[in-house]
Write a protein that holds these residues in place. Structure first.
Motif, PDB file in Angstrom:
ATOM      1  N   PHE B  45       0.841  -1.194   0.000  1.00  0.00           N
ATOM      2  CA  PHE B  45       0.000   0.000   0.000  1.00  0.00           C
ATOM      3  C   PHE B  45       0.876   1.244   0.000  1.00  0.00           C
ATOM      4  O   PHE B  45       1.974   1.235   0.539  1.00  0.00           O
ATOM      5  CB  PHE B  45      -0.875   0.041   1.258  1.00  0.00           C
ATOM      6  CG  PHE B  45      -2.101  -0.830   1.196  1.00  0.00           C
ATOM      7  CD1 PHE B  45      -3.338  -0.279   0.875  1.00  0.00           C
ATOM      8  CD2 PHE B  45      -2.027  -2.186   1.484  1.00  0.00           C
ATOM      9  CE1 PHE B  45      -4.473  -1.078   0.829  1.00  0.00           C
ATOM     10  CE2 PHE B  45      -3.165  -2.994   1.439  1.00  0.00           C
ATOM     11  CZ  PHE B  45      -4.394  -2.435   1.114  1.00  0.00           C
ATOM     12  N   GLU B 139      -4.846   0.618   7.805  1.00  0.00           N
ATOM     13  CA  GLU B 139      -5.151   1.816   7.013  1.00  0.00           C
ATOM     14  C   GLU B 139      -5.594   3.033   7.834  1.00  0.00           C
ATOM     15  O   GLU B 139      -4.966   4.089   7.816  1.00  0.00           O
ATOM     16  CB  GLU B 139      -6.237   1.512   5.971  1.00  0.00           C
ATOM     17  CG  GLU B 139      -6.679   2.764   5.198  1.00  0.00           C
ATOM     18  CD  GLU B 139      -7.757   2.504   4.147  1.00  0.00           C
ATOM     19  OE1 GLU B 139      -8.488   1.516   4.274  1.00  0.00           O
ATOM     20  OE2 GLU B 139      -7.845   3.300   3.201  1.00  0.00           O
ATOM     21  N   THR B 140      -6.739   2.885   8.534  1.00  0.00           N
ATOM     22  CA  THR B 140      -7.334   4.067   9.156  1.00  0.00           C
ATOM     23  C   THR B 140      -6.423   4.681  10.214  1.00  0.00           C
ATOM     24  O   THR B 140      -6.292   5.902  10.310  1.00  0.00           O
ATOM     25  CB  THR B 140      -8.685   3.712   9.788  1.00  0.00           C
ATOM     26  OG1 THR B 140      -9.446   2.940   8.863  1.00  0.00           O
ATOM     27  CG2 THR B 140      -9.466   4.958  10.131  1.00  0.00           C
ATOM     28  N   LEU B 143      -3.617   6.632   8.575  1.00  0.00           N
ATOM     29  CA  LEU B 143      -4.134   7.878   7.986  1.00  0.00           C
ATOM     30  C   LEU B 143      -4.444   8.895   9.087  1.00  0.00           C
ATOM     31  O   LEU B 143      -4.140  10.082   8.957  1.00  0.00           O
ATOM     32  CB  LEU B 143      -5.399   7.597   7.178  1.00  0.00           C
ATOM     33  CG  LEU B 143      -5.172   6.888   5.842  1.00  0.00           C
ATOM     34  CD1 LEU B 143      -6.515   6.529   5.208  1.00  0.00           C
ATOM     35  CD2 LEU B 143      -4.358   7.764   4.888  1.00  0.00           C
ATOM     36  N   ASN B 147      -2.532  12.365   8.740  1.00  0.00           N
ATOM     37  CA  ASN B 147      -3.300  13.450   8.131  1.00  0.00           C
ATOM     38  C   ASN B 147      -3.240  14.752   8.928  1.00  0.00           C
ATOM     39  O   ASN B 147      -2.822  15.783   8.413  1.00  0.00           O
ATOM     40  CB  ASN B 147      -4.771  13.036   7.975  1.00  0.00           C
ATOM     41  CG  ASN B 147      -5.089  12.569   6.562  1.00  0.00           C
ATOM     42  OD1 ASN B 147      -4.491  13.036   5.593  1.00  0.00           O
ATOM     43  ND2 ASN B 147      -6.039  11.664   6.435  1.00  0.00           N
ATOM     44  N   GLY B 396      -6.535  14.951   3.699  1.00  0.00           N
ATOM     45  CA  GLY B 396      -7.029  14.033   2.678  1.00  0.00           C
ATOM     46  C   GLY B 396      -6.016  13.028   2.176  1.00  0.00           C
ATOM     47  O   GLY B 396      -6.063  12.633   1.011  1.00  0.00           O
ATOM     48  N   CYS B 397      -5.108  12.602   3.052  1.00  0.00           N
ATOM     49  CA  CYS B 397      -4.246  11.489   2.647  1.00  0.00           C
ATOM     50  C   CYS B 397      -5.100  10.251   2.405  1.00  0.00           C
ATOM     51  O   CYS B 397      -6.092  10.029   3.098  1.00  0.00           O
ATOM     52  CB  CYS B 397      -3.235  11.153   3.743  1.00  0.00           C
ATOM     53  SG  CYS B 397      -1.765  12.174   3.692  1.00  0.00           S
ATOM     54  N   VAL B 398      -4.688   9.446   1.458  1.00  0.00           N
ATOM     55  CA  VAL B 398      -5.349   8.174   1.183  1.00  0.00           C
ATOM     56  C   VAL B 398      -4.297   7.067   1.242  1.00  0.00           C
ATOM     57  O   VAL B 398      -3.089   7.332   1.283  1.00  0.00           O
ATOM     58  CB  VAL B 398      -6.059   8.184  -0.187  1.00  0.00           C
ATOM     59  CG1 VAL B 398      -7.217   9.160  -0.178  1.00  0.00           C
ATOM     60  CG2 VAL B 398      -5.073   8.542  -1.307  1.00  0.00           C
ATOM     61  N   LEU B 401      -3.834   0.486  -2.515  1.00  0.00           N
ATOM     62  CA  LEU B 401      -3.160  -0.761  -2.873  1.00  0.00           C
ATOM     63  C   LEU B 401      -2.473  -0.591  -4.223  1.00  0.00           C
ATOM     64  O   LEU B 401      -3.112  -0.194  -5.194  1.00  0.00           O
ATOM     65  CB  LEU B 401      -4.219  -1.862  -2.958  1.00  0.00           C
ATOM     66  CG  LEU B 401      -3.742  -3.269  -3.246  1.00  0.00           C
ATOM     67  CD1 LEU B 401      -2.959  -3.822  -2.061  1.00  0.00           C
ATOM     68  CD2 LEU B 401      -4.944  -4.183  -3.532  1.00  0.00           C
ATOM     69  N   LYS B 418      -8.987  10.522  -9.212  1.00  0.00           N
ATOM     70  CA  LYS B 418      -8.930   9.551  -8.124  1.00  0.00           C
ATOM     71  C   LYS B 418      -8.259   8.239  -8.529  1.00  0.00           C
ATOM     72  O   LYS B 418      -8.204   7.306  -7.751  1.00  0.00           O
ATOM     73  CB  LYS B 418     -10.343   9.279  -7.600  1.00  0.00           C
ATOM     74  CG  LYS B 418     -10.873  10.380  -6.680  1.00  0.00           C
ATOM     75  CD  LYS B 418     -12.134   9.916  -5.989  1.00  0.00           C
ATOM     76  CE  LYS B 418     -12.459  10.744  -4.744  1.00  0.00           C
ATOM     77  NZ  LYS B 418     -13.588  10.157  -4.002  1.00  0.00           N
TER      78      LYS B 418
END
Lengths: 542, 542
Positions: B45, B139-140, B143, B147, B396-398, B401, B418
């Protein structure tokens, strides 16, 4: 708290809000009070905000539970005091640090609006009284606990009003909040403000908030072909037959769906199909998938319908879909039609009751627009615009001294909007015959309660115009909630506070609840308080 | 950390960022991977943002230290798993929950920009690889940690650029932040971004950030007369004589100051004078007071000068004043003249070097205006506009994968902005002869490092125009910082990261550092990566 004991919540507050979470100047002020022998003077502070947030005419009051738990545990450790000594001016006397070590909130009392109340600008939300040095030291922590909690719950309430009562609302802002606890506060107070659920697992664990969620794009894109579906069979819902190969069933449905929707079979992404089938195999009773990883109308919806129809064959009820880009309203209408025509064409009733979830940068504005357009969205997910409150990212509560040793105090700057109202007050909410609140009245503590049905003279804050009002019902608002160091009321659960919010909002006149250009809600002071204010102003000016 | 051991910071992260601080859908996805036997698939990721914040052309990368400590401690407890079982679909198999109990980050590796780097849109800040289910579950939390940290440190860096290098800057936003930890993150990352100090005592205690502060209006208004000054005497600074009555000394100076400034003595507020004298008695070496509780020019400055002159008599050096309302620039100029004329009239050199602190709703815009006007402000205090980042309240970091089991992956939505860049990448920063960075180049891992002084062909992100660039110096950016479950680099202190930020900003071309209408900083991909992207796009579309 549904899933968390009161002791657990207390630990949570203790870990996150130690008394050192405050501004340095609280200590220099406290020292000066101590040094001049005034630290035990009986002081009264009020916590209030000067302007309703988001251009609205109301706010919600949140954060009280944490304030009370903070107060209950207010105590400096030896380590804290050692650190303070190391950074504060070296001229400070040892006696003060010994005093800090003995300090707690046992001399402090608080009366306040109940948490979850609808509140208005310039009305004291909390009144904190106790020894001057102690109540001074509490300022920043209390403001920190009330400001964001109230702001984000108010924002959630507005988003709920914008969405209307029928849509279910999911808070999903953890990744965009101000760090870990910012995200946790956001989830907790969004629920209080009227959201139905959160994506935040820890908020579920700590506060008993319903949690929800399905999948991200990365889940879909992690699949590239049907060969990645390694276990392919699923038993029927009621165990009424052998397990069947869900891949084959879905593959059989796909060309029929493509033909119905007039999409070429080759346009449909196979990785996405594999992802949907895998999800259905894992969650046959919770099949809700994200449609827009490749193309909603040329891939996502076809794959969804194929797998949903396969599930229906095995007597499972598919749940629905999520849209995360593009024109949510337009797509939702198109999707609903597709689901209905699939249902009718293939004689599958289950496709008539699918949920459509919409997310992607949803704001108050986009919810209002959504409400004004035809749409078939059942659930909305809101992240950034909820947790960061971009329309007004801080509430601006202040904490002002109104009385010392029984004598009223006020701040009188050249900026008249920043002047304060002196003296210890009673707060009344006046209701009209139809049950709507129409005025908050601040009077001095010693004044009698305004009588119901009898005209009362008052002065409206702002222009100080005289007004005579008659209330059908008068409510005394502030409740004693912390008395001499102890929490003196039962702490409501998160769900209780949420219920109170909706009840409180319903007492507002619709014109004042309106999000844009609301009617003004009046706040007034009694004639006596007005006279005190005028006299004190004059004496301070001379 | 100056005042905090690494173990202390680790405890801090463990308490605030348990692995349950994540979105529910991470668990449903992880379950599906597990159920389909893909949970051990090797996944990669990337964490990045799509647009620089605040209309600027750069951002800072912050939060890495906490990410690494989070990863090191990533482990579900029995309680966590029991809670998960209670809220996740009841059809989920027991084996998955047993798997969760065994899970940790021992299979995870991370390479990343160093914390405090200057970074650009669409360039991977971190690359996380490991078993698909595990890296999905991260992930979360990652972030959430990156962020806000990156956003607020970037905001602080911009405010520092707006203020210019000479002003000292105080962060004072705790009460307006997103709850307790929001405030703590704000203080920590504002310091990293270039602020000099914080008002937040806990941030001082936990992160070794210099703390500062003096008094609030409530302190001033708590005094109403000189009778409240109960201990009146102060010994001279060098112990060279008897203690003198500071009230009498100040009272003697006041009419002389009033006469010099042509203000009627009766206009001067006596409570304010009492407050200032008490503060001087408590902090004779740190005398800095708030001037605007009543009237800066008709009360505050007169009381200040009187007490300051009294302190000077006792050979103390007064420090200065704080303005918290009105036209800060104009008042500061007027104050400086008053101080200089007092100094000259009364022959007191100490009044020539007083500090003037300005606060009250200071923003990037007001700092830019301040810079363009005559002013005598030495220190600025910034709260709301720093911690809430109102110009853009989320980064707004994402987390996307890019590879599974060695095969590249991408998301290809109809919203082309996107789409993601597939494959595992190397990130290079190219510098020109004059030492400025001019391009970030993303290439595939297996490609050779671009040679210095040799032309390289690439495609610029956005329009994909071909460009040939030659770098005087090429820097390989990503560093391996977490290897198979262990932090594999020395964690820098908060102060180290702050130093790195200023060095990194200086490598930017001034046109790109400009706050408004900056010149574009280019990010490009190698020809090979461009071909992969094009081929994958085509294959996914068909």
């Amino acid at each position: 708290m549904a899933s968390k004991s009161a002791a657990g919540l207390e630990k949570y507050v203790r870990e996150r809000v130690p008394p050192m979470l405050t501004d340095q100047y609280q200590f220099t002020m406290a020292y000066t009070y101590w040094k001049s022998g005034r630290h035990q003077d009986e002081a009264v502070f009020e916590l209030f905000f000067r302007e309703n947030p988001f251009g609205g005419e109301f706010s919600l009051f949140s954060g009280l539970t944490d304030c009370l738990l903070f107060l209950k545990n207010f105590k400096y450790t030896e380590q804290d005091v050692a650190f303070l000594k190391s950074v504060l001016p070296s001229t400070m006397e040892e006696g003060f640090f010994r005093y800090l070590l003995t300090m707690d909130a046992s001399g402090v009392s608080v009366c306040s609006f109940p948490e979850g109340s609808v509140v208005f600008d310039r009305v004291p939300l909390m009144e904190v009284n106790g020894p001057l040095a102690v109540v001074q030291l509490l300022e920043t922590s209390l403001l920190c606990l009330v400001n964001y909690a109230s702001l984000v719950s108010s924002n959630a309430a507005r988003l709920r009003l914008a969405a209307g009562p029928k849509k279910r609302m999911l808070e999903m802002g953890l990744r965009r909040a101000q760090g870990p606890d910012g995200g946790l506060s956001a989830s907790r107070y969004s629920y209080i403000g009227g959201f139905d659920m959160t994506s935040n697992m820890l908020a579920g664990q700590l506060f008993g908030i319903p949690v929800s969620g399905t999948m991200a794009h990365s889940y879909i894109t992690s699949f590239s072909s049907l060969e990645e579906v390694r276990h392919r069979t699923l038993a029927p819902a009621l165990g009424e037959g052998p397990a069947l190969d869900l891949v084959s069933l879905s593959q059989a449905w796909l060309p029929r769906v493509c033909s119905l929707l007039q999409v070429t079979h080759s346009e449909v992404n196979q990785g996405e199909l594999a992802a949907f089938i895998s999800y259905a195999l894992a969650f046959p009773r919770n099949f809700l998938v994200l449609l827009d990883s490749y193309s909603v109308m040329r891939s996502g919806v076809l794959n969804f319908c194929a797998v949903a129809l396969a599930l229906c064959q095995l007597h499972y009820q598919p749940i629905g879909v999520r849209l995360d880009s593009g024109d949510l309203c337009g797509q939702s209408v198109e999707l609903r039609q597709i689901f209905l025509s699939c249902s009718s064409r293939f004689q599958v009733a289950e496709l008539q009751s699918l949920l459509i979830v919409g997310s992607n940068n949803i704001s108050e504005k986009s919810l209002l627009e959504m409400n004004g357009r035809e749409n078939e969205i059942d659930v909305v997910g809101v992240g950034t615009h909820l947790v960061t409150c971009p329309l007004q990212p801080s509430l601006g509560c202040v904490y002002k001294l109104v009385q010392v040793n029984g004598a009223p105090r006020m701040k009188l700057t050249e900026d008249s909007g920043k002047s304060t109202l002196p003296g210890r007050k009673a707060v009344y909410r006046l209701y009209s015959q139809d049950g709507h609140a129409f005025l908050d009245l601040l009077s001095l503590r010693e004044e009698p309660v305004p009588a119901e049905g009898i005209a009362v003279q008052c002065r409206v804050l702002g222009g100080w115009e005289e007004e005579t009002v008659t209330a059908a019902r008068v409510e005394r608002i502030h409740q004693q909630c912390f008395t001499q160091g102890q929490i003196s009321q039962t702490l409501p659960s998160t769900a209780d506070i949420r219920t109170r919010v909706q009840a409180a909002l319903s007492t507002l006149h619709p014109g004042q609840r309106r999000l844009q250009q609301p009617e003004r809600y009046k706040v007034a002071v009694s004639e006596k308080l007005y006279c005190l204010l005028r006299d004190l102003k004059n004496s301070l000016k001379n």
